[in-house]
Design a protein around this motif. Structure first.
Motif, PDB file in Angstrom:
ATOM      1  N   ARG A 135       0.823  -1.213   0.000  1.00  0.00           N
ATOM      2  CA  ARG A 135       0.000   0.000   0.000  1.00  0.00           C
ATOM      3  C   ARG A 135       0.852   1.256   0.000  1.00  0.00           C
ATOM      4  O   ARG A 135       0.461   2.273  -0.598  1.00  0.00           O
TER       5      ARG A 135
ATOM      6  N   PRO B 206      -0.252   2.777  -3.803  1.00  0.00           N
ATOM      7  CA  PRO B 206      -1.527   3.047  -3.119  1.00  0.00           C
ATOM      8  C   PRO B 206      -2.740   3.024  -4.041  1.00  0.00           C
ATOM      9  O   PRO B 206      -3.876   2.888  -3.569  1.00  0.00           O
TER      10      PRO B 206
ATOM     11  N   TRP C  85      -5.285  -3.938  -2.505  1.00  0.00           N
ATOM     12  CA  TRP C  85      -4.521  -4.862  -1.678  1.00  0.00           C
ATOM     13  C   TRP C  85      -5.387  -5.396  -0.544  1.00  0.00           C
ATOM     14  O   TRP C  85      -6.134  -4.640   0.081  1.00  0.00           O
TER      15      TRP C  85
END
Length: 200
Positions: A82, A86, A90
């Motif tokens: 992440r 980002p 996930w």
């Protein structure tokens, strides 16, 4: 006392940073990743099961503009994913109980599936099928023959298991996959045993 197989998740969580550093960023897997991409249907999304820290394999797909979903049982490893990427999807989850309610054009379980016991590996094939779209590519690594092996990482026992090649072929066929390529202990890929299949 938990078995070596039962300690895998905790091992990767305890040593997440060490694993990320040891894994490095070189891609000896690149020839097989290219074969995986060639087997994908048009405009696919990819599910990486046991994605680790997202590098280098996750990055390889992201840099080629694939929509990537990554799953790993280690919160610390998913945290690294992440931080690095980002914008991608996930999940902290155990692949053995995975139920994302989505289908993907590609499924990969590189150096992760083989940490499951033989029985857990058998139970993964319905999960592969449930997450595979039409003509989806599936690639995973295994051992070359039936059995268990105990390696080590950061001073702890690291469990591996494998089914026999004939059983993998039967499980793939029984869950709607055809084998595209298989290589046992590929000397050009660090001695990995690789399976590449496609859903029918």
């Amino acid at each position: 006392m938990p078995s070596h197989a039962e300690q895998i998740i905790g091992l990767y969580e305890r040593h997440a940073r060490a694993f990320d550093k040891a894994r490095g960023k070189s891609l000896f897997e690149a020839p097989w990743l290219r074969r995986f991409i060639e087997a994908l249907p048009p405009a696919p999304s990819i599910l990486d099961m046991g994605c680790g820290s997202g590098e280098p394999i996750g990055r390889y797909f992201i840099e080629r503009c694939f929509a990537l979903t990554g799953v790993d049982s280690s919160p610390s490893l998913i945290g690294l994913c992440r931080q690095r990427f980002p914008e991608r999807d996930w999940h902290v989850a155990d692949m053995r109980s995975l139920s994302l309610g989505r289908r993907y054009g590609g499924l990969i379980a590189w150096d992760s599936f083989f940490h499951l016991t033989a029985d857990d590996q058998r139970r993964m094939f319905p999960a592969f099928r449930a997450h595979a779209g039409d003509r989806a590519a599936l690639m995973f690594t295994s051992g070359p023959s039936h059995g268990e092996a105990i390696g080590s990482f950061s001073g702890e026992a690291l469990y591996h298991a494998s089914l026999a090649p004939s059983e993998y072929r039967a499980l793939l066929a029984g869950h709607g996959f055809e084998v595209v390529a298989h290589r046992a202990e590929d000397p050009d890929c660090g001695g990995h045993t690789i399976w590449l299949a496609r859903s029918r």
